[in-house]
Structures are given as structure tokens and as C-alpha cells.
Design an enzyme around this catalytic site. Structure first.
Site, PDB file in Angstrom:
ATOM      1  N   THR A 102      -8.210   6.671  -2.142  1.00  0.00           N
ATOM      2  CA  THR A 102      -9.661   6.111  -2.239  1.00  0.00           C
ATOM      3  C   THR A 102     -10.680   7.167  -2.061  1.00  0.00           C
ATOM      4  OG1 THR A 102      -9.486   5.085  -0.167  1.00  0.00           O
ATOM      5  CG2 THR A 102      -9.483   3.792  -1.712  1.00  0.00           C
ATOM      6  N   LYS A 135     -14.314   8.451  -4.134  1.00  0.00           N
ATOM      7  CA  LYS A 135     -15.592   8.732  -3.400  1.00  0.00           C
ATOM      8  C   LYS A 135     -16.115  10.233  -4.024  1.00  0.00           C
ATOM      9  CE  LYS A 135     -14.071   6.089   0.613  1.00  0.00           C
ATOM     10  NZ  LYS A 135     -13.263   6.206   1.620  1.00  0.00           N
ATOM     11  N   LYS A 148      -8.227  13.904   4.595  1.00  0.00           N
ATOM     12  CA  LYS A 148      -7.334  12.861   4.600  1.00  0.00           C
ATOM     13  C   LYS A 148      -6.383  12.852   5.907  1.00  0.00           C
ATOM     14  CE  LYS A 148      -6.057  13.995   0.286  1.00  0.00           C
ATOM     15  NZ  LYS A 148      -6.313  12.825  -0.484  1.00  0.00           N
ATOM     16  N   ARG A 149      -5.669  11.933   6.027  1.00  0.00           N
ATOM     17  CA  ARG A 149      -4.177  12.152   6.936  1.00  0.00           C
ATOM     18  C   ARG A 149      -3.575  13.178   6.787  1.00  0.00           C
ATOM     19  NH1 ARG A 149      -3.877   8.356  11.290  1.00  0.00           N
ATOM     20  NH2 ARG A 149      -1.731   9.246  11.604  1.00  0.00           N
ATOM     21  N   LYS A 193       1.199  14.387   1.076  1.00  0.00           N
ATOM     22  CA  LYS A 193      -0.175  14.944   0.586  1.00  0.00           C
ATOM     23  C   LYS A 193      -0.670  16.266   0.646  1.00  0.00           C
ATOM     24  CE  LYS A 193      -2.385  10.953   3.062  1.00  0.00           C
ATOM     25  NZ  LYS A 193      -2.941   9.971   2.077  1.00  0.00           N
ATOM     26  N   HIS A 240       0.843  -1.126   0.045  1.00  0.00           N
ATOM     27  CA  HIS A 240      -0.058  -0.012  -0.022  1.00  0.00           C
ATOM     28  C   HIS A 240       0.606   1.141  -0.076  1.00  0.00           C
ATOM     29  CE1 HIS A 240      -3.829  -1.630   0.813  1.00  0.00           C
ATOM     30  NE2 HIS A 240      -3.397  -2.611   1.521  1.00  0.00           N
TER      31      HIS A 240
HETATM   32  C1  NBG Z   1      -2.508   3.671   1.921  1.00  0.00           C
HETATM   33  C2  NBG Z   1      -2.120   4.736   0.721  1.00  0.00           C
HETATM   34  C3  NBG Z   1      -3.334   5.010  -0.156  1.00  0.00           C
HETATM   35  C4  NBG Z   1      -4.263   3.878  -0.531  1.00  0.00           C
HETATM   36  C5  NBG Z   1      -4.404   3.050   0.708  1.00  0.00           C
HETATM   37  C6  NBG Z   1      -5.332   1.807   0.315  1.00  0.00           C
HETATM   38  C7  NBG Z   1      -1.251   2.987   3.648  1.00  0.00           C
HETATM   39  C8  NBG Z   1       0.104   2.497   4.331  1.00  0.00           C
HETATM   40  N1  NBG Z   1      -1.445   3.044   2.340  1.00  0.00           N
HETATM   41  O1  NBG Z   1      -2.914   6.001  -1.265  1.00  0.00           O
HETATM   42  O2  NBG Z   1      -1.480   5.831   1.031  1.00  0.00           O
HETATM   43  O3  NBG Z   1      -5.229   4.241  -1.211  1.00  0.00           O
HETATM   44  O4  NBG Z   1      -3.532   2.690   1.511  1.00  0.00           O
HETATM   45  O5  NBG Z   1      -4.762   1.050  -0.465  1.00  0.00           O
HETATM   46  O6  NBG Z   1      -1.962   3.298   4.684  1.00  0.00           O
END
Ligand code: NBG
Length: 791
Positions: free
Chosen positions: A635, A639, A527-528, A533, A348
Site C-alpha cells: 500500500t 502512497k 516498510k518492514r 522485500k 493478506h
Molecule cells: C500484508 C502484505 C502487504 C499488503 C498488506 C495489506 C500481512 C500479513 N500482509 O503486501 O504483506 O499490502 O498486508 O493487505 O501483513
């Protein structure tokens, strides 16, 4: 089920399950009673699903994940069981406000962000399409911390969702496994035997995960840690009260908290213990099921597909080999091949600090047999692949990504670009050795939660236009295409968005005391908080825009409300400074009588799934502005697109695929590509050059340095400014001008309502591919070899 049946059932549960008198019942009591009444409706499907799986001998999917960010469950169940009308009617008749009851449920925040939310969408999809599956994870007592602000600074407080009764889980007292740590490996009868020194009990709690229309339901099985040996009565009787409870507390620590970080490794022994704890319990459970059903372990890969969600459960490789080889006598090579036949791994992130590595010393101390086996696996891999360069242990560290890769038959990335970059960068050498192992499965989101339930106005319009089939066949949104030139449809589409925005404005006024104009553009970045980001790019643009408006207050400005939300990892100082800066800037901008009619900035505290459900349907513009090459997929971006918010974004993660589908004209693209970003980093002084070339950017940085937003304190953001004017690894400055221009293109498009509503509607009509149903079907055919159940 009629509303009257439901009302009776609620009253029955209120009295006989909760012992609560309707005359005195609290909102909480009513909510639990409703949850029980709804839960009663799904248990039969749940049983039917596991019976059908058992009877057909179907291969089951096991999704191992440290995180399941499931949010509220009541509304999901109501929507999937199609009980909305009955619930509304029954609650109203009982004198309750339906929304208040539903919103009384705390979010189950058992995840950090995208990774955990993806796992939750997958569970819903697996049940919807009837793929027999279990989710396995940890039942954290404290989920992700609660965030508030103190003078603009993030404050973290413990989250305690389990302090309220959790209506959705069933405790399985007979499902308990003893999980060991430490100790030593000794030869017994010519075989290595691991004697752990410490042990805890893994106790199963099951939550049914119901799919669309309530046809199928799978199980989310979460493990709670309990002490093996309870309370020490002898010590207690000697008056050593604290000591008597010590072992008990120690045992529980393992499932106490979710690590509040998704992209940096926690060098914590406890974290490794958590990982092994839930992985070991889950594997034992899986083997137990196969054996109970009379399956042979040699055929394990035909019965079980075990998906590792990131490297957190990567210890599954050696653990499964240990269970097969040490405990069941399968020859080592066969055990490795069998384990590999079952296991697959999803990566991920490419962020180096997030690729887990555990020190060999820690691993040897905590899991001595696993350390041996990792070396054996490494050696076996070397024999299979002569001349290879990869090793699983390097500089005294075990590389969990490589271990997961070597022990998996398939490894996947989560967007096309990310998968390509995996092949070129982190796993280049392993990819050369195993050229068919890496596959791509672009992420998706469940349309039941992210459109149907969270955006009822849009959902009604879609259903009115093309029928209801889109809910579990999201590609059908394409059938909206002819309506994209139909003025009546576009009017209705715009009216739905406007009403969602008005709702949000009302809620913001009521809960946060801020007034926003629902006709302004709602520009949303949620988002985080992370440098990659680039929330700081967004706030720099806000400062620059503010300066421009101040210099020309009579200009033709397009009113905007910039909305931010997101948590920073408690130890991530820079991310916390970004939060502080955004709040400081918001205070100054929102108080400016000249500019605030055109530009407001809000940072909403405590971002979670429920807040996302509120914000996304009301958003106009979706901010997806990461440095290219850094966001694996995203994701949230999907949305927003589905809910009709065009993206302003870089060519990163799944943005690339969103843009291809919604059309380049319906996406505000800016910035460097991943390749260009790499090259730019090599330019000495790239940030300085960018700053010199753009007076808006230099002006914005000057305002920050001058203390404009920090009560004349010139030091508060020294670190941020030094970073941006110095290394600027995430290329905020180098992308600033392009971002500014893209924002002005967005302004121009928004200023023309005809243009904007068509762009927005195009985003909805063309994003059907981003359903998690499509993603899961991909995993089933490319990775798991699993089939859906039939009645
Ligand atoms: C996150 C990514 C996102 C991705 C999500 C789901 C982690 C380690 N990774 O870009 O930063 O959409 O995983 O795949 O949280």
C-alpha cells in the site's frame, strides 16, 4: 466555527477539563485541550451516524482486526472537520506553534505494517462514504516496539503510548463481557455445555472515526482485558502483596502487547488467547446489538457483515456457531449456514510461515468446545462436498486459513496477482470446490491522510487546477491529464516537490544531524524489513554504485540519497542483520569524501505512520522491489505514486496494477515475474551463476566479505553472504543485474528535469483508482451487501 470560538473552547477545556492554568500549561496540556475542543465538534456526527443506522435498520459492517495502525488522530480530525485555518489561527494567538502541538501526539502504533494500516484507512473511508461500521480490535497497552540503533544494530524498547492521556477514547463501563478459556465440555440436559476454567473481562473503549467533512463518524471499539476478580484483599491482609495482585496482572496480560510480527506465526498460547479474546467479545457485542434492535438471529446475515482481517479472528467461525447453536439453540446446520452468511475473510499473504496453524492440543486445552465444533464444521463441509481433499485439521494442527475459508461466504485477495496466486496455490483445492468464493479487492489508501493532510503543497496545486472534488472522488485526478503538457503546471508541480524535499532536508539536519542536498534524488524504501522485500538488494546496489563512483569520480553521476526505514521483528535474525549491514554501509559511504556528494545512505530509526507522512511527500523514487509472487499487494507503493514518486519495482502485488495505470513509461520495471522466479529457483546454483555473470555484484559481495563495512571483521556478515551465495531463496542475485539497469534508467530520467516532472505528475494524475474509497465500495457490493446511509 471561528478561530475565536475554537480558542475559547481550548481555554475552557484547558481550565475545566484538565485543571491546567494557561500560565503554566505544558505542550501536552495544550494538545489535550485542543483535542477535546476538536473532539467536541465530531461527537454530534457520531451520534447522528448511529441513529441513522438504527433508524434505517441498515446492515452494519464489522471489521475484526488484530491491528489498527491509526497513527496520530488529532490532525486527521482537524483535516476532516476542515478546521485547519481556525486551528492555526487559534494556536498562534495563544502563542503556540501549531505543528509542535500536533506533533506532540504519540502515534497509536497498534499494528505492525500494511495489514494494520489498511484497517485504519478502511475505517476512515467507511466514515467518509457513510457506510455504518464498527472496527473491533485490541486496546494494546504497548503498541509496536520503539526502534533505535546501537552501533547500527536494532534495539527494541517498549512503546507506551497509553502512559499519556489518550484524548480520543471513551471508556464504556457498561460494555463488559466475560471471556473464558480452558475447562471442559459436559453434557447437560442433552446439550454440550462449556465450563471455562479461567476468565477475563473484555472492557470496551470507543474511539470515533470521523470521515471527510465530518458528515459521518463510525466507532473503533477496542477491547482491554481486565481481571474478573480484582485484587485479593484477604491475601493482601496476610502480607502476600505480590500474590494478591497476581490474578490481576494475569488478566491484564492479554491486552498488554501487540505481537511484533506480521509474517511469522507466534507459537504462543497468549497469542491464541488474544485472538479469541477480542473475537469473542466482538461477536457477543454484535449479537447483543442485533437482539437489542429486535432483529431475528435467523436473519443475522441481513443485519451484519463480519469481515475477518486475515486469519487472526478466524476463531469467529466456531465461536459464532457456538453462540447460535449452544447458547441460543439454533440447529447446527442452520448455525453454520447463518455464520457463513455473515462472515468473510481477507487473505493478506501467501508466505507459508504466516498462515496460522494452531496445535490441536493447544486448541483443545484452551478452547475445548471450539475444537469439537471445528471437527463438526469439517464433517459438515465434507458432506456438502463429497470427494474433497481438504481437511481443517492436519498433522495435529488446526489450519486457520482453511477454517476461515470454509466458514466464509466470500474470501478475498488484496491485488489482482495475489488473488490469482491464491487460487493457484494455497487455496487451490478449496477454490476448485467453491469456484465463486474467491474475489479480488485491490487495496487502496485514504487520500485524506495520504495526500490532503500529509502533502498540503501538492493538494493546493491539485485543487487549484481541478477543484476540490478529488478529495472524496479520487478518480477526478484524471482531470489533471490535460495539465501534464502544461509547462506552468509542471513547474508548479516540481516546485511543490522541491519544497517538500527542502523541508525534509531541514528536518533531517535538525533531528538527525545529517546534511542532504534537496536537489539529489531521494530514493526511498520504507516498510518492514523482510528478506522477500529485499532491502539487501537495494544496499548491494548502493555498494556497487559506490565502487563505480570511486573508480571514476569524474563521471556524470546523478546525486542520490538512499533513505531506508523499517523495523525487523525482534526474533528475525536475518532481518536484523540486514539493518546492521545497511547502517554499516551508510557509515562508510557517508564518510567517503569522493563519493558522498553523489551517494548517501540513511537509515532512519523508528519507522511509523508519522514518519511515512513526512517521507512520502518528499520522495522522488519509490522502491517496491520484492521477489515477484511474495508481496500480496503493498500500500506504500500507492502512497508514493499518488505523491508523485515513480516506482522502481517488480511485477508483484499491486505494482502490476499501478504500472498498468500510470503507464509503462512512468514505471521502472525490472526483474523476473512470479512464474519466472519459481522456475529460477529450480535452477541448481542460480545464485552462483548470477554472481559470476555480474562483476558489480561479485565485487559488492567481496567488499562485504572482506570486512570493508565491518571494521575489517570478516565474520560479521558471513551469514548474509552465505545466504546470498547459497540458497538465495528470494533471488536477490538473480535479479541484481536487472535492478542495476533499472536504476541507471532512473538516473537518466532524473537527470532530465523535464522528463522527470512529467513522469512524476503522470503518477499523481493516474493513481486515483488506488483510493480506499474505491476498495471499500468493492467490498460493499461484492462481499458485504451493505449500503451507505442517507440523511
Ligand atoms: C500484508 C502484505 C502487504 C499488503 C498488506 C495489506 C500481512 C500479513 N500482509 O503486501 O504483506 O499490502 O498486508 O493487505 O501483513
Amino acid at each position: 466555527m471561528t478561530a475565536a470560538d475554537l480558542r475559547d473552547s481550548i481555554l475552557r477545556h484547558l481550565a475545566y477539563s484538565l485543571g491546567s492554568d494557561p500560565e503554566h500549561a505544558t505542550l501536552h496540556d495544550w494538545r489535550i485541550a485542543l483535542s477535546f475542543a476538536v473532539r467536541d465538534r465530531l461527537v454530534d456526527s457520531w451520534f447522528a451516524t448511529s441513529r441513522a443506522a438504527r433508524k434505517s435498520g441498515a446492515k452494519r459492517v464489522y471489521y475484526l482486526s488484530m491491528e489498527f495502525l491509526i497513527g496520530r488522530l488529532l490532525e486527521d480530525a482537524i483535516v476532516n472537520l476542515r478546521l485547519e485555518e481556525q486551528v492555526d489561527k487559534a494556536l498562534s494567538e495563544l502563542g503556540l506553534v501549531p505543528r509542535e502541538v500536533i506533533e506532540n501526539e504519540p502515534d497509536a502504533a497498534l499494528g505492525n505494517g500494511g495489514l494494520g494500516r489498511l484497517a485504519a484507512c478502511f475505517m476512515e473511508t467507511l466514515a467518509t462514504i457513510g457506510c455504518p461500521a464498527f472496527g473491533y480490535g485490541i486496546r494494546y497497552e504497548n503498541g509496536l516496539f520503539r526502534q533505535s540503533f546501537d552501533e547500527g544494530r536494532q534495539v527494541e524498547e517498549a512503546e507506551d503510548w497509553l502512559s499519556q492521556f489518550h484524548a480520543w477514547e471513551f471508556e464504556r463501563r457498561h460494555l463488559r463481557y466475560r471471556i473464558c478459556f480452558g475447562g471442559e465440555v459436559v453434557e447437560e440436559g442433552g446439550k454440550p455445555v462449556w465450563h471455562g476454567a479461567e476468565a477475563v473481562t473484555a472492557q470496551a473503549f470507543d474511539t470515533p472515526m470521523i470521515g471527510w467533512r465530518g458528515k459521518w463518524a463510525n466507532t473503533l471499539r477496542l477491547w482491554a482485558a481486565e481481571p474478573v476478580k480484582g485484587f485479593d484483599l484477604a491475601r493482601f491482609n496476610r502480607g502476600e502483596y505480590a500474590a494478591a495482585a497476581e490474578e490481576e496482572a494475569l488478566g491484564r496480560t492479554i491486552s498488554r502487547v501487540l505481537y511484533p510480527d506480521d509474517t511469522t506465526e507466534q507459537g504462543k498460547e497468549l497469542r491464541l488467547k488474544q485472538e479469541y479474546f477480542f473475537t469473542a467479545a466482538s461477536l457477543r457485542d454484535i449479537l447483543g446489538r442485533v437482539e437489542a434492535e429486535g432483529g431475528s438471529l435467523a436473519d443475522l446475515p441481513k443485519r451484519a457483515a463480519i469481515q475477518l482481517n486475515d486469519t487472526h479472528p478466524a476463531i469467529a467461525g466456531p465461536e459464532l456457531v457456538r453462540l447460535l447453536h449452544d447458547e441460543r439453540g439454533m440447529p447446527l446446520d442452520q448455525a453454520i449456514a447463518t455464520a457463513r452468511g455473515c462472515l468473510s475473510y481477507t487473505n493478506h499473504t501467501l508466505m507459508p510461515e504466516a498462515l496460522e496453524r494452531w496445535s490441536e492440543a493447544l486448541m483443545s486445552r484452551l478452547l475445548p468446545r471450539h475444537m469439537d465444533l471445528i471437527e463438526r464444521i469439517d464433517a459438515a463441509h465434507a458432506v456438502e462436498q463429497p470427494g474433497r481433499k481438504v481437511t481443517l485439521v492436519e498433522h495435529g494442527e488446526v489450519k486457520m486459513g482453511e477454517l476461515a475459508f470454509v466458514m466464509a461466504h466470500k474470501v478475498n485477495g488484496v491485488s489482482a496477482l495475489h488473488t490469482e496466486l491464491m487460487k493457484q496455490t494455497v487455496f487451490a483445492e478449496l477454490h476448485r470446490l467453491h469456484p465463486t468464493r474467491i474475489v479480488n479487492e485491490t487495496n487502496g489508501v485514504t487520500p485524506r491522510r495520504w495526500v490532503l493532510s500529509s502533502n498540503p503543497r501538492l493538494s493546493h496545486l491539485i485543487t487549484e487546477t481541478i477543484g476540490e472534488g478529488w478529495v472524496d472522488d479520487l478518480d477526478q485526478l484524471e482531470r489533471l491529464e490535460p495539465s501534464l503538457t502544461d509547462a506552468a503546471f509542471l513547474d508548479a508541480y516540481a516546485a511543490a516537490k522541491r519544497a517538500n524535499k527542502a523541508d525534509l532536508a531541514t528536518w533531517l539536519a535538525a533531528t538527525h544531524g545529517v546534511k542532504v542536498d534537496p536537489d539529489a534524488m531521494f530514493d526511498v524504501q520504507i516498510k518492514r524489513i523482510h528478506e522477500y522485500k529485499r532491502q539487501h538488494l537495494n544496499i548491494l546496489e548502493a555498494i556497487a554504485l559506490w565502487s563505480d563512483i570511486r573508480a571514476n569520480p569524474d563521471g556524470d553521476w546523478v546525486p542520490r540519497v538512499k533513505i531506508f526505514a523499517g523495523k525487523a521483528a525482534p526474533g528475525y535474525v536475518f532481518a536484523k542483520e540486514i539493518i546492521h549491514l545497511i547502517n554499516d554501509v551508510a557509515a562508510v559511504l557517508n564518510a567517503d569524501p569522493v563519493t558522498s556528494p553523489y551517494l548517501k545512505v540513511l537509515f532512519l530509526p523508528n519507522y511509523n505512520v508519522s514518519l511515512a507522512e513526512r517521507l512520502i511527500p518528499a520522495a522522488d523514487l519509490s522502491e517496491q522491489i520484492s521477489t515477484a509472487g511474495k508481496e500480496a499487494s503493498g500500500t506504500g507503493n500507492m502512497k508514493f505514486a499518488l505523491n508523485g514518486a515513480p516506482t522502481i519495482g517488480t511485477l508483484d502485488g499491486a505494482n502490476v496494477e499501478i504500472r498498468e495505470r500510470v503507464g509503462t513509461r512512468n514505471f521502472f520495471l525490472f526483474g523476473m515475474t512470479a512464474e519466472e522466479a519459481e522456475a529460477r529457483r529450480a535452477v541448481p546454483d542460480h545464485a552462483r551463476q548470477a554472481i559470476t555473470a555480474d562483476t558489480r555484484l561479485s565485487g559488492a559481495l567481496r567488499e562485504i566479505s572482506r570486512g570493508t563495512f565491518s571494521g575489517n571483521d570478516r565474520h560479521r556478515y558471513r551469514g548474509v553472504v552465505a545466504n546470498l551465495t547459497g540458497e538465495d531463496y528470494f533471488l536477490v542475485c538473480s535479479d541484481f543485474t536487472a535492478y542495476w539497469d533499472a536504476q541507471r534508467r532512473a538516473d537518466a530520467a532524473f537527470a532530465d528535469p523535464e522528463t522527470w516532472r512529467r513522469m512524476a505528475a503522470c503518477n499523481t494524475a493516474r493513481s486515483g483508482w488506488f483510493s480506499s474509497d474505491r476498495t471499500i465500495r468493492g467490498y460493499m457490493s461484492d462481499i458485504w451487501g451493505a449500503k451507505v446511509l442517507t440523511h
